[in-house]
Design a protein around this motif. Sequence first.
Motif, mmCIF file in Angstrom:
data_model
loop_
_atom_site.group_PDB
_atom_site.id
_atom_site.type_symbol
_atom_site.label_atom_id
_atom_site.label_comp_id
_atom_site.label_asym_id
_atom_site.label_seq_id
_atom_site.Cartn_x
_atom_site.Cartn_y
_atom_site.Cartn_z
ATOM 1 N N LEU A 39 25.388 -13.734 -14.916
ATOM 2 C CA LEU A 39 24.134 -12.979 -14.923
ATOM 3 C C LEU A 39 24.194 -11.805 -13.957
ATOM 4 C CD1 LEU A 39 21.431 -15.780 -15.124
ATOM 5 C CD2 LEU A 39 22.035 -14.133 -16.886
ATOM 6 N N GLY A 40 24.812 -12.023 -12.821
ATOM 7 C CA GLY A 40 24.964 -10.953 -11.836
ATOM 8 C C GLY A 40 25.791 -9.805 -12.390
ATOM 9 N N GLN A 41 26.870 -10.138 -13.078
ATOM 10 C CA GLN A 41 27.708 -9.101 -13.680
ATOM 11 C C GLN A 41 26.961 -8.365 -14.780
ATOM 12 O OE1 GLN A 41 31.094 -11.403 -14.881
ATOM 13 N NE2 GLN A 41 32.033 -11.346 -12.851
ATOM 14 N N ALA A 42 26.185 -9.103 -15.566
ATOM 15 C CA ALA A 42 25.406 -8.475 -16.643
ATOM 16 C C ALA A 42 24.362 -7.523 -16.058
ATOM 17 C CB ALA A 42 24.747 -9.537 -17.507
ATOM 18 N N LYS A 43 23.717 -7.934 -14.970
ATOM 19 C CA LYS A 43 22.720 -7.076 -14.327
ATOM 20 C C LYS A 43 23.361 -5.797 -13.802
ATOM 21 C CE LYS A 43 19.445 -10.618 -12.799
ATOM 22 N NZ LYS A 43 18.890 -11.301 -11.619
ATOM 23 N N GLU A 44 24.529 -5.934 -13.172
ATOM 24 C CA GLU A 44 25.231 -4.755 -12.656
ATOM 25 C C GLU A 44 25.568 -3.790 -13.785
ATOM 26 O OE1 GLU A 44 28.660 -5.649 -10.276
ATOM 27 O OE2 GLU A 44 27.553 -7.068 -9.041
ATOM 28 N N LEU A 45 26.064 -4.318 -14.884
ATOM 29 C CA LEU A 45 26.410 -3.483 -16.031
ATOM 30 C C LEU A 45 25.171 -2.807 -16.608
ATOM 31 C CD1 LEU A 45 28.615 -2.549 -17.986
ATOM 32 C CD2 LEU A 45 28.172 -4.592 -19.336
ATOM 33 N N LEU A 46 24.097 -3.555 -16.734
ATOM 34 C CA LEU A 46 22.855 -3.006 -17.269
ATOM 35 C C LEU A 46 22.330 -1.874 -16.393
ATOM 36 C CD1 LEU A 46 20.568 -3.218 -19.359
ATOM 37 C CD2 LEU A 46 19.482 -4.858 -17.839
ATOM 38 N N TRP A 47 22.288 -2.091 -15.082
ATOM 39 C CA TRP A 47 21.787 -1.051 -14.179
ATOM 40 C C TRP A 47 22.703 0.155 -14.164
ATOM 41 C CZ3 TRP A 47 17.147 -0.151 -12.820
ATOM 42 C CH2 TRP A 47 16.234 -1.189 -12.709
ATOM 43 N N ALA A 48 23.995 -0.064 -14.268
ATOM 44 C CA ALA A 48 24.932 1.064 -14.318
ATOM 45 C C ALA A 48 24.667 1.909 -15.562
ATOM 46 C CB ALA A 48 26.370 0.559 -14.316
ATOM 47 N N ILE A 50 21.786 2.097 -17.200
ATOM 48 C CA ILE A 50 20.488 2.745 -17.023
ATOM 49 C C ILE A 50 20.639 3.990 -16.148
ATOM 50 C CG2 ILE A 50 18.213 2.510 -15.928
ATOM 51 C CD1 ILE A 50 18.271 -0.445 -16.891
ATOM 52 N N ILE A 51 21.354 3.851 -15.062
ATOM 53 C CA ILE A 51 21.547 4.984 -14.144
ATOM 54 C C ILE A 51 22.298 6.106 -14.841
ATOM 55 C CG2 ILE A 51 22.750 5.716 -12.046
ATOM 56 C CD1 ILE A 51 21.999 2.917 -10.897
ATOM 57 N N ASP A 52 23.330 5.766 -15.602
ATOM 58 C CA ASP A 52 24.069 6.786 -16.348
ATOM 59 C C ASP A 52 23.165 7.502 -17.331
ATOM 60 O OD1 ASP A 52 26.390 6.232 -14.981
ATOM 61 O OD2 ASP A 52 27.273 4.999 -16.591
ATOM 62 N N SER A 53 22.303 6.761 -18.021
ATOM 63 C CA SER A 53 21.387 7.365 -18.988
ATOM 64 C C SER A 53 20.417 8.314 -18.304
ATOM 65 C CB SER A 53 20.609 6.284 -19.735
ATOM 66 O OG SER A 53 21.472 5.492 -20.491
ATOM 67 N N VAL A 54 19.877 7.888 -17.174
ATOM 68 C CA VAL A 54 18.934 8.734 -16.433
ATOM 69 C C VAL A 54 19.647 9.993 -15.945
ATOM 70 C CG1 VAL A 54 17.544 8.895 -14.322
ATOM 71 C CG2 VAL A 54 17.399 6.862 -15.767
ATOM 72 N N ASN A 55 20.853 9.831 -15.437
ATOM 73 C CA ASN A 55 21.609 10.992 -14.960
ATOM 74 C C ASN A 55 21.918 11.961 -16.094
ATOM 75 O OD1 ASN A 55 21.641 10.206 -12.284
ATOM 76 N ND2 ASN A 55 23.577 9.110 -12.478
ATOM 77 N N ASP A 56 22.170 11.439 -17.291
ATOM 78 C CA ASP A 56 22.445 12.301 -18.440
ATOM 79 C C ASP A 56 21.201 13.078 -18.869
ATOM 80 O OD1 ASP A 56 25.040 11.396 -18.483
ATOM 81 O OD2 ASP A 56 24.730 9.971 -20.135
ATOM 82 N N ILE A 57 20.037 12.458 -18.773
ATOM 83 C CA ILE A 57 18.793 13.061 -19.252
ATOM 84 C C ILE A 57 18.114 13.921 -18.177
ATOM 85 C CG2 ILE A 57 16.482 12.509 -20.117
ATOM 86 C CD1 ILE A 57 17.660 10.018 -21.366
ATOM 87 N N TRP A 58 18.421 13.683 -16.920
ATOM 88 C CA TRP A 58 17.702 14.330 -15.826
ATOM 89 C C TRP A 58 17.677 15.857 -15.918
ATOM 90 C CZ3 TRP A 58 14.050 12.647 -13.061
ATOM 91 C CH2 TRP A 58 13.632 13.323 -11.921
ATOM 92 N N PRO A 59 18.767 16.528 -16.244
ATOM 93 C CA PRO A 59 18.694 17.997 -16.340
ATOM 94 C C PRO A 59 17.659 18.464 -17.374
ATOM 95 C CG PRO A 59 20.976 17.304 -16.278
ATOM 96 C CD PRO A 59 20.139 16.074 -16.401
ATOM 97 N N SER A 60 17.551 17.755 -18.477
ATOM 98 C CA SER A 60 16.552 18.122 -19.493
ATOM 99 C C SER A 60 15.138 17.914 -18.960
ATOM 100 C CB SER A 60 16.751 17.277 -20.752
ATOM 101 O OG SER A 60 18.038 17.477 -21.273
ATOM 102 N N ILE A 61 14.937 16.861 -18.217
ATOM 103 C CA ILE A 61 13.623 16.580 -17.637
ATOM 104 C C ILE A 61 13.234 17.679 -16.646
ATOM 105 C CG2 ILE A 61 12.318 14.975 -16.175
ATOM 106 C CD1 ILE A 61 13.941 12.722 -17.456
ATOM 107 N N LYS A 62 14.205 18.146 -15.862
ATOM 108 C CA LYS A 62 13.931 19.222 -14.898
ATOM 109 C C LYS A 62 13.493 20.503 -15.616
ATOM 110 C CE LYS A 62 16.805 18.338 -10.885
ATOM 111 N NZ LYS A 62 18.000 18.815 -10.160
ATOM 112 N N VAL A 63 14.158 20.791 -16.722
ATOM 113 C CA VAL A 63 13.836 22.002 -17.472
ATOM 114 C C VAL A 63 12.427 21.917 -18.038
ATOM 115 C CG1 VAL A 63 14.403 23.312 -19.574
ATOM 116 C CG2 VAL A 63 16.216 22.546 -18.032
ATOM 117 N N ILE A 64 12.037 20.755 -18.524
ATOM 118 C CA ILE A 64 10.703 20.593 -19.112
ATOM 119 C C ILE A 64 9.611 20.789 -18.077
ATOM 120 C CG2 ILE A 64 9.131 18.913 -20.169
ATOM 121 C CD1 ILE A 64 11.595 17.726 -21.580
ATOM 122 N N PHE A 65 9.816 20.280 -16.880
ATOM 123 C CA PHE A 65 8.783 20.390 -15.856
ATOM 124 C C PHE A 65 9.052 21.600 -14.992
ATOM 125 C CE2 PHE A 65 8.485 15.891 -17.008
ATOM 126 C CZ PHE A 65 7.140 15.812 -17.282
#
Length: 65
Positions: A39-48, A50-65
């Motif tokens: 479960l610990g390994q699954a959580k680490e993978l899931l959060w990694a 999520i963080i990658d997804s947010v980092n990929d989308i963040w530049p677009s979010i900055k442009v919108i706001f």
Amino acid sequence: METDYKLAKIMHKEEVQKDAKMSERLKAMEKDLKLKESLGQAKELLWANIIDSVNDIWPSIKVIF
């Protein structure tokens, strides 16, 4: 002498039963530990991910706001 033998036999039987119970408990604890590790390994993978997804989308979010 015979009573000592019977007593020793009874004590041995009790020790064998205790050992069996402890062995079962140890197996259950090991299973629990493996589950927690998985479960610990699954959580680490899931959060990694999520963080990658947010980092990929963040530049677009900055442009919108």
